[in-house]
Design a protein around this motif. Structure first.
Motif, PDB file in Angstrom:
ATOM      1  N   THR A   1       0.842  -1.197   0.000  1.00  0.00           N
ATOM      2  CA  THR A   1       0.000   0.000   0.000  1.00  0.00           C
ATOM      3  C   THR A   1       0.875   1.243   0.000  1.00  0.00           C
ATOM      4  N   PHE A   2       0.231   2.405   0.045  1.00  0.00           N
ATOM      5  CA  PHE A   2       0.957   3.667  -0.090  1.00  0.00           C
ATOM      6  C   PHE A   2       0.543   4.649   0.998  1.00  0.00           C
ATOM      7  N   ASP A   3       1.526   5.384   1.503  1.00  0.00           N
ATOM      8  CA  ASP A   3       1.271   6.500   2.413  1.00  0.00           C
ATOM      9  C   ASP A   3       1.368   7.792   1.608  1.00  0.00           C
ATOM     10  N   VAL A   4       0.485   8.737   1.892  1.00  0.00           N
ATOM     11  CA  VAL A   4       0.465  10.009   1.176  1.00  0.00           C
ATOM     12  C   VAL A   4       0.717  11.147   2.164  1.00  0.00           C
ATOM     13  N   TYR A   5       1.704  11.971   1.859  1.00  0.00           N
ATOM     14  CA  TYR A   5       2.085  13.122   2.678  1.00  0.00           C
ATOM     15  C   TYR A   5       1.801  14.398   1.891  1.00  0.00           C
ATOM     16  N   ILE A   6       1.508  15.479   2.578  1.00  0.00           N
ATOM     17  CA  ILE A   6       1.264  16.748   1.884  1.00  0.00           C
ATOM     18  C   ILE A   6       1.909  17.914   2.632  1.00  0.00           C
ATOM     19  N   GLY A   7       2.225  18.977   1.880  1.00  0.00           N
ATOM     20  CA  GLY A   7       2.676  20.226   2.486  1.00  0.00           C
ATOM     21  C   GLY A   7       4.159  20.367   2.724  1.00  0.00           C
ATOM     22  N   GLY A   8       4.980  19.563   2.052  1.00  0.00           N
ATOM     23  CA  GLY A   8       6.421  19.711   2.213  1.00  0.00           C
ATOM     24  C   GLY A   8       6.943  20.950   1.496  1.00  0.00           C
ATOM     25  N   GLU A   9       8.057  21.491   1.984  1.00  0.00           N
ATOM     26  CA  GLU A   9       8.675  22.674   1.371  1.00  0.00           C
ATOM     27  C   GLU A   9      10.182  22.576   1.550  1.00  0.00           C
ATOM     28  N   ALA A  10      10.890  22.500   0.424  1.00  0.00           N
ATOM     29  CA  ALA A  10      12.347  22.324   0.475  1.00  0.00           C
ATOM     30  C   ALA A  10      13.106  23.631   0.454  1.00  0.00           C
ATOM     31  N   LYS A  11      12.478  24.717   0.024  1.00  0.00           N
ATOM     32  CA  LYS A  11      13.181  25.981  -0.144  1.00  0.00           C
ATOM     33  C   LYS A  11      13.332  26.725   1.174  1.00  0.00           C
ATOM     34  N   GLY A  12      14.332  27.593   1.215  1.00  0.00           N
ATOM     35  CA  GLY A  12      14.533  28.431   2.391  1.00  0.00           C
ATOM     36  C   GLY A  12      15.399  27.756   3.446  1.00  0.00           C
TER      37      GLY A  12
END
Length: 208
Positions: A141-152
């Motif tokens: 199955t799969f886990d779904v993540y949201i709202g990541g931000e790599a900048k800054g």
């Protein structure tokens, strides 16, 4: 259409084991069809941005696709899937699933560009938790993540939205999240700020 007008297109190899692999023939095709005056930019999301004459767009896109490359819109769209190298094998890491998700999401117009990351195991070598939407395969199955931000200087990891999503459900879950963002974002609101404002609970209630 004005003579001399240009447009940017996004060019990428197909999702495959081993990562983002271009062949020498594909590079030769790019150089041949876009011409010596074209501007080519390597982006952080594994796409080449190529500036081409607008009047030759259809001809150039057809030639690139015939060489096995994929072509998408540039700009404020969902980018093609940023996938891992499938080091655990195509079947175990879900290569075909990644291709199906990519087909469902790439090129959707959005308020700001959306990056979707995919990792075929918990090692997460494609850094899915630093993308707007991250997908991690966990066995079957799969886990779904949201709202990541790599900048800054203060990078923000994505938050877990849902676990245990089936292979069949996954494309629909991701497209629902993107559609909900499109419908409810304020102007050009960045995705991670949208997630903070709307909250995981509301996104879950509307997308799952």
């Amino acid at each position: 259409m004005l003579m001399g007008e240009t447009i940017k297109i996004a060019v990428t190899p197909v999702i495959q084991g081993g990562g983002s692999l271009f062949t020498p023939e594909q590079f030769a095709t790019i150089g041949k069809v876009v011409g010596t005056d074209a501007k080519i930019e390597m982006t952080s999301f594994k796409q080449l941005y190529v500036e081409i004459p607008l009047e030759r767009r259809e001809e150039i896109v057809a030639s690139l696709q015939q060489s096995g490359l994929e072509v998408y819109p540039a700009g404020f769209v969902t980018k093609s899937l940023i996938a891992c190298n499938f080091c655990k094998g195509a079947e175990e890491a879900g290569l075909e699933t990644a291709r199906i998700v990519n087909k469902a999401i790439a090129g959707i117009e959005t308020p700001t560009p959306i990056k979707v990351g995919y990792a075929g195991c918990a090692l997460g070598t494609s850094e899915p938790l630093l993308k707007d939407i991250g997908i991690v395969k966990m066995r079957n199955t799969f886990d779904v993540y949201i709202g990541g931000e790599a900048k800054g200087l203060k990078a923000v990891p994505a938050k877990l939205l849902v676990s245990g999503v089936s292979e069949e459900e996954l494309p629909q879950v991701i497209t629902k999240i993107i559609s909900f963002y499109k419908e409810n974002a304020k102007g050009k609101e960045k995705f991670n700020r949208f997630v903070d404002r709307i909250t995981l609970e509301k996104i879950s209630a509307n997308c799952l």
